[in-house]
Design a protein around this motif. Sequence first.
Motif, PDB file in Angstrom:
ATOM      1  N   GLU A 182     -37.332  30.461   7.380  1.00 59.85           N
ATOM      2  CA  GLU A 182     -38.471  31.270   6.951  1.00 59.85           C
ATOM      3  C   GLU A 182     -39.243  31.768   8.165  1.00 59.85           C
ATOM      4  O   GLU A 182     -39.688  30.983   8.999  1.00 59.85           O
ATOM      5  CB  GLU A 182     -39.417  30.467   6.069  1.00 59.85           C
ATOM      6  CG  GLU A 182     -40.629  31.276   5.610  1.00 59.85           C
ATOM      7  CD  GLU A 182     -41.697  30.430   4.943  1.00 59.85           C
ATOM      8  OE1 GLU A 182     -42.576  29.912   5.667  1.00 59.85           O
ATOM      9  OE2 GLU A 182     -41.637  30.279   3.714  1.00 59.85           O
ATOM     10  N   LEU A 184     -42.604  33.712   9.161  1.00 57.26           N
ATOM     11  CA  LEU A 184     -43.900  33.987   8.530  1.00 57.26           C
ATOM     12  C   LEU A 184     -44.888  34.465   9.580  1.00 57.26           C
ATOM     13  O   LEU A 184     -45.068  33.826  10.618  1.00 57.26           O
ATOM     14  CB  LEU A 184     -44.430  32.728   7.855  1.00 57.26           C
ATOM     15  CG  LEU A 184     -45.795  32.810   7.168  1.00 57.26           C
ATOM     16  CD1 LEU A 184     -45.734  33.724   5.954  1.00 57.26           C
ATOM     17  CD2 LEU A 184     -46.277  31.417   6.776  1.00 57.26           C
ATOM     18  N   ASN A 200     -51.673  35.496  -1.626  1.00 59.41           N
ATOM     19  CA  ASN A 200     -50.366  34.896  -1.864  1.00 59.41           C
ATOM     20  C   ASN A 200     -50.407  33.438  -1.432  1.00 59.41           C
ATOM     21  O   ASN A 200     -50.824  33.117  -0.319  1.00 59.41           O
ATOM     22  CB  ASN A 200     -49.299  35.663  -1.065  1.00 59.41           C
ATOM     23  CG  ASN A 200     -47.886  35.256  -1.449  1.00 59.41           C
ATOM     24  OD1 ASN A 200     -47.595  34.084  -1.608  1.00 59.41           O
ATOM     25  ND2 ASN A 200     -47.016  36.243  -1.592  1.00 59.41           N
ATOM     26  N   ARG A 202     -48.122  31.536  -0.576  1.00 56.64           N
ATOM     27  CA  ARG A 202     -47.236  31.282   0.566  1.00 56.64           C
ATOM     28  C   ARG A 202     -47.927  31.616   1.893  1.00 56.64           C
ATOM     29  O   ARG A 202     -47.581  31.062   2.924  1.00 56.64           O
ATOM     30  CB  ARG A 202     -45.964  32.114   0.416  1.00 56.64           C
ATOM     31  CG  ARG A 202     -44.804  31.638   1.262  1.00 56.64           C
ATOM     32  CD  ARG A 202     -43.528  32.301   0.805  1.00 56.64           C
ATOM     33  NE  ARG A 202     -42.409  31.912   1.624  1.00 56.64           N
ATOM     34  CZ  ARG A 202     -41.177  32.379   1.453  1.00 56.64           C
ATOM     35  NH1 ARG A 202     -40.926  33.231   0.470  1.00 56.64           N
ATOM     36  NH2 ARG A 202     -40.195  31.989   2.238  1.00 56.64           N
ATOM     37  N   CYS A 203     -48.888  32.489   1.842  1.00 59.01           N
ATOM     38  CA  CYS A 203     -49.644  32.844   3.049  1.00 59.01           C
ATOM     39  C   CYS A 203     -50.790  31.886   3.302  1.00 59.01           C
ATOM     40  O   CYS A 203     -51.355  31.882   4.398  1.00 59.01           O
ATOM     41  CB  CYS A 203     -50.225  34.257   2.915  1.00 59.01           C
ATOM     42  SG  CYS A 203     -49.044  35.517   2.444  1.00 59.01           S
ATOM     43  N   GLU A 205     -51.405  28.098   2.832  1.00 61.63           N
ATOM     44  CA  GLU A 205     -50.971  26.748   2.484  1.00 61.63           C
ATOM     45  C   GLU A 205     -52.157  25.808   2.302  1.00 61.63           C
ATOM     46  O   GLU A 205     -52.128  24.923   1.454  1.00 61.63           O
ATOM     47  CB  GLU A 205     -50.035  26.214   3.564  1.00 61.63           C
ATOM     48  CG  GLU A 205     -48.734  27.008   3.689  1.00 61.63           C
ATOM     49  CD  GLU A 205     -47.833  26.431   4.740  1.00 61.63           C
ATOM     50  OE1 GLU A 205     -48.217  25.422   5.365  1.00 61.63           O
ATOM     51  OE2 GLU A 205     -46.732  26.981   4.951  1.00 61.63           O
ATOM     52  N   ASP A 217     -36.998  35.532   4.608  1.00 60.86           N
ATOM     53  CA  ASP A 217     -36.097  34.387   4.485  1.00 60.86           C
ATOM     54  C   ASP A 217     -34.696  34.849   4.896  1.00 60.86           C
ATOM     55  O   ASP A 217     -34.169  35.824   4.343  1.00 60.86           O
ATOM     56  CB  ASP A 217     -36.065  33.857   3.047  1.00 60.86           C
ATOM     57  CG  ASP A 217     -37.406  33.264   2.633  1.00 60.86           C
ATOM     58  OD1 ASP A 217     -38.140  32.814   3.538  1.00 60.86           O
ATOM     59  OD2 ASP A 217     -37.721  33.281   1.429  1.00 60.86           O
TER      60      ASP A 217
END
Length: 220
Positions: A182, A184, A200, A202-203, A205, A217
């Motif tokens: 991944e 990022l 998001n 995922r942005c 945590e 990914d």
Amino acid sequence: MAKKMIAEKVIMKRVKGSHIRAQHGAGLIEILITLFILAVGLLGVAALQFTGSFANKDAISRTQAEMVAAQVAERLRAAARPATVGDGMVVNNAYFSSDTYNFATLSCSGSSHPYHCYCLARPAGIPNCEGQACTEAQMAEYDGWALSCSAVQTNPQTKVSVSCDDNNTADIYSCSAGSRVEVLLTWPVASSGNQTYTLNARCNESEGDSNACVFKDITL
């Protein structure tokens, strides 16, 4: 002489019969109304420019992040080699260390902008891998520095992260062959006025974070 007097009488009658209207200038109330309308219009234009500046900043950050994410993927694939355990390609473990990116091991007392501080010249702590032989670990360190410089070129708050969902924790690789990598890149969200963003997960945590991001990914 009589004709002249008659002509003068005719002219006098025409002047008396004509309707001369007095002309008036704009009053104070009309001027105030005009200024009010103009002020409202200018405030609208200013608000539009203010909002547009935030949108432009986010668009520039996102475009640069997309380019850097693609560069990370290219460098990982360029550094990949066949695994000694399992079938597939792997890269040096240093590519997945947080110390490799975002100038984590460097220090600078000069400019506050990280690009000016670390990227205008290669820091002494970064190996010179341009046209010279480097080990895998040195190449990872050099790539991490170069990619971090690309990330902060337009937005100094952009962070790079490369992690792996390792499918075999028993071997020597931080990212075993066939594992998902991944990439990022995150940066703080710039908000303006009452504008809201759907963040998001995922942005962001950690709770309380407010980041926008670009992620890819890949499999080596």
